[in-house]
Enzyme design. Structure first.
Site, PDB file in Angstrom:
ATOM      1  N   GLU A 298      -9.092 -11.324  -7.164  1.00  0.00           N
ATOM      2  CA  GLU A 298      -8.198 -10.163  -7.079  1.00  0.00           C
ATOM      3  C   GLU A 298      -7.118 -10.196  -8.163  1.00  0.00           C
ATOM      4  OE1 GLU A 298      -8.931  -9.322  -2.314  1.00  0.00           O
ATOM      5  OE2 GLU A 298      -7.007 -10.194  -2.929  1.00  0.00           O
TER       6      GLU A 298
ATOM      7  N   LYS B 168       0.834  -1.204   0.000  1.00  0.00           N
ATOM      8  CA  LYS B 168       0.000   0.000   0.000  1.00  0.00           C
ATOM      9  C   LYS B 168       0.876   1.265   0.000  1.00  0.00           C
ATOM     10  CE  LYS B 168      -3.559  -2.488   2.609  1.00  0.00           C
ATOM     11  NZ  LYS B 168      -4.498  -2.431   3.740  1.00  0.00           N
TER      12      LYS B 168
ATOM     13  N   ARG C  63       3.492  -6.799   9.180  1.00  0.00           N
ATOM     14  CA  ARG C  63       2.766  -5.759   9.919  1.00  0.00           C
ATOM     15  C   ARG C  63       3.276  -5.635  11.353  1.00  0.00           C
ATOM     16  NH1 ARG C  63      -3.069  -7.707   7.586  1.00  0.00           N
ATOM     17  NH2 ARG C  63      -3.155  -6.395   5.721  1.00  0.00           N
TER      18      ARG C  63
ATOM     19  N   PHE D 117     -15.179   2.721   7.651  1.00  0.00           N
ATOM     20  CA  PHE D 117     -13.853   3.138   7.198  1.00  0.00           C
ATOM     21  C   PHE D 117     -13.677   3.057   5.676  1.00  0.00           C
ATOM     22  CE2 PHE D 117     -13.585  -1.366   8.516  1.00  0.00           C
ATOM     23  CZ  PHE D 117     -13.112  -1.951   7.361  1.00  0.00           C
TER      24      PHE D 117
ATOM     25  N   TYR E  88     -12.187  -3.441  -2.773  1.00  0.00           N
ATOM     26  CA  TYR E  88     -12.672  -3.453  -1.399  1.00  0.00           C
ATOM     27  C   TYR E  88     -14.199  -3.508  -1.310  1.00  0.00           C
ATOM     28  CZ  TYR E  88      -8.020  -2.627   0.570  1.00  0.00           C
ATOM     29  OH  TYR E  88      -6.713  -2.768   0.977  1.00  0.00           O
TER      30      TYR E  88
ATOM     31  N   ARG F  27      -0.323 -14.859   4.113  1.00  0.00           N
ATOM     32  CA  ARG F  27      -1.122 -14.198   5.158  1.00  0.00           C
ATOM     33  C   ARG F  27      -0.429 -14.299   6.522  1.00  0.00           C
ATOM     34  NH1 ARG F  27      -5.928 -11.153   4.544  1.00  0.00           N
ATOM     35  NH2 ARG F  27      -6.767 -12.200   6.369  1.00  0.00           N
TER      36      ARG F  27
ATOM     37  N   HIS G 123      -1.594  -5.612   1.599  1.00  0.00           N
ATOM     38  CA  HIS G 123      -2.811  -6.419   1.506  1.00  0.00           C
ATOM     39  C   HIS G 123      -2.450  -7.790   0.949  1.00  0.00           C
ATOM     40  CE1 HIS G 123      -6.842  -7.742   0.372  1.00  0.00           C
ATOM     41  NE2 HIS G 123      -6.273  -8.153  -0.744  1.00  0.00           N
TER      42      HIS G 123
ATOM     43  N   THR H  30      -4.533  -8.095  10.763  1.00  0.00           N
ATOM     44  CA  THR H  30      -4.927  -6.825  10.127  1.00  0.00           C
ATOM     45  C   THR H  30      -4.461  -5.621  10.934  1.00  0.00           C
ATOM     46  OG1 THR H  30      -6.865  -7.905   9.193  1.00  0.00           O
ATOM     47  CG2 THR H  30      -6.917  -5.506   9.278  1.00  0.00           C
TER      48      THR H  30
ATOM     49  N   ASN I 288      -1.623  -0.353   7.282  1.00  0.00           N
ATOM     50  CA  ASN I 288      -1.061  -1.666   7.629  1.00  0.00           C
ATOM     51  C   ASN I 288      -0.197  -2.266   6.521  1.00  0.00           C
ATOM     52  OD1 ASN I 288      -3.086  -2.421   5.914  1.00  0.00           O
ATOM     53  ND2 ASN I 288      -4.159  -3.751   7.361  1.00  0.00           N
TER      54      ASN I 288
HETATM   55  P1  CMP Z   1      -6.654  -5.119   4.100  1.00  0.00           P
HETATM   56  O1  CMP Z   1      -6.037  -6.424   4.406  1.00  0.00           O
HETATM   57  O2  CMP Z   1      -6.178  -4.372   2.910  1.00  0.00           O
HETATM   58  O3  CMP Z   1      -8.233  -5.301   3.974  1.00  0.00           O
HETATM   59  C1  CMP Z   1      -9.160  -4.329   4.335  1.00  0.00           C
HETATM   60  C2  CMP Z   1      -8.499  -3.128   4.916  1.00  0.00           C
HETATM   61  O4  CMP Z   1      -9.372  -2.257   5.612  1.00  0.00           O
HETATM   62  C3  CMP Z   1      -7.513  -3.564   5.969  1.00  0.00           C
HETATM   63  O5  CMP Z   1      -6.416  -4.169   5.378  1.00  0.00           O
HETATM   64  C4  CMP Z   1      -7.245  -2.274   6.716  1.00  0.00           C
HETATM   65  O6  CMP Z   1      -6.249  -1.497   6.093  1.00  0.00           O
HETATM   66  C5  CMP Z   1      -8.572  -1.575   6.558  1.00  0.00           C
HETATM   67  N1  CMP Z   1      -9.294  -1.594   7.823  1.00  0.00           N
HETATM   68  C6  CMP Z   1      -9.839  -2.644   8.429  1.00  0.00           C
HETATM   69  N2  CMP Z   1     -10.416  -2.265   9.586  1.00  0.00           N
HETATM   70  C7  CMP Z   1     -10.228  -0.931   9.675  1.00  0.00           C
HETATM   71  C8  CMP Z   1     -10.590   0.042  10.634  1.00  0.00           C
HETATM   72  N3  CMP Z   1     -11.277  -0.288  11.733  1.00  0.00           N
HETATM   73  N4  CMP Z   1     -10.220   1.307  10.400  1.00  0.00           N
HETATM   74  C9  CMP Z   1      -9.555   1.638   9.275  1.00  0.00           C
HETATM   75  N5  CMP Z   1      -9.179   0.757   8.333  1.00  0.00           N
HETATM   76  C10 CMP Z   1      -9.506  -0.517   8.546  1.00  0.00           C
END
Ligand code: CMP
Length: 143
Positions: free
Chosen positions: A126, A9, A102, A57, A49, A85, A115, A91, A112
């Site tokens: 994807e 990202k 992470r 969010f 997404y 993963r 992805h 996450t 984070n």
């Molecule tokens: P990712 O694995 O890219 O998949 C969904 C993304 O949403 C996740 O990583 C985070 O970056 C984001 N995400 C998930 N929960 C939250 C949250 N509570 N606030 C902000 N971003 C979030």
């Protein structure tokens, strides 16, 4: 052979973590079969997404992922989806184990770093969303 989709990202790119992340996956034994840096469109971000569309969010997530270039990758190897993963970690970086990407590099759930597809059907969806067939290479080591 199994394939997964990973995207570094904007925060991962800006913090200079691209080489470190690629090195970890190569050292583990996975093969890089697709790689590109791109400025993500809102359309692509919203499709990627889509499952989070109703989450509070969602808007911020789309704003962030489209704010600056992303490094999109396809990796291949035995059980690469679940293993990548594990290498990425939880996450929320604050809950992610040390030794994961992470866990080692992040503290914010919205920043984070990377992805990774979470299951075979997601990986298939994807990969097709982000890459054309012509952008993917199958190769075997001859060295
Ligand atoms: P990712 O694995 O890219 O998949 C969904 C993304 O949403 C996740 O990583 C985070 O970056 C984001 N995400 C998930 N929960 C939250 C949250 N509570 N606030 C902000 N971003 C979030």
């Amino acid at each position: 052979m199994e394939r997964t989709f990973l995207a570094i990202k904007p925060d991962g790119v800006q913090r200079g973590l691209v080489g470190n992340i690629i090195s970890r996956l190569e050292a583990k034994g996975f093969q890089l079969v697709g790689l590109k840096m791109l400025q993500v469109s809102r359309e692509l971000a919203e499709q990627h997404y889509a499952e989070h569309k109703e989450k509070p969010f969602f808007g911020g997530l789309v704003d962030f992922i489209t704010s600056s270039p992303v490094v999109a990758m396809v990796w291949e190897g035995k059980e690469v989806i679940s293993t990548a993963r594990k290498m990425i970690g939880s996450t929320n970086p604050l809950s992610a184990d040390n030794g994961t990407i992470r866990g080692d590099f992040g503290i914010e759930i919205g920043r984070n770093i990377i992805h990774g597809s979470d299951a075979p059907d997601t990986a298939t969806r994807e990969i097709a969303l982000w890459f054309s067939d012509a952008e993917l290479a199958s190769w075997k080591s001859t060295t």
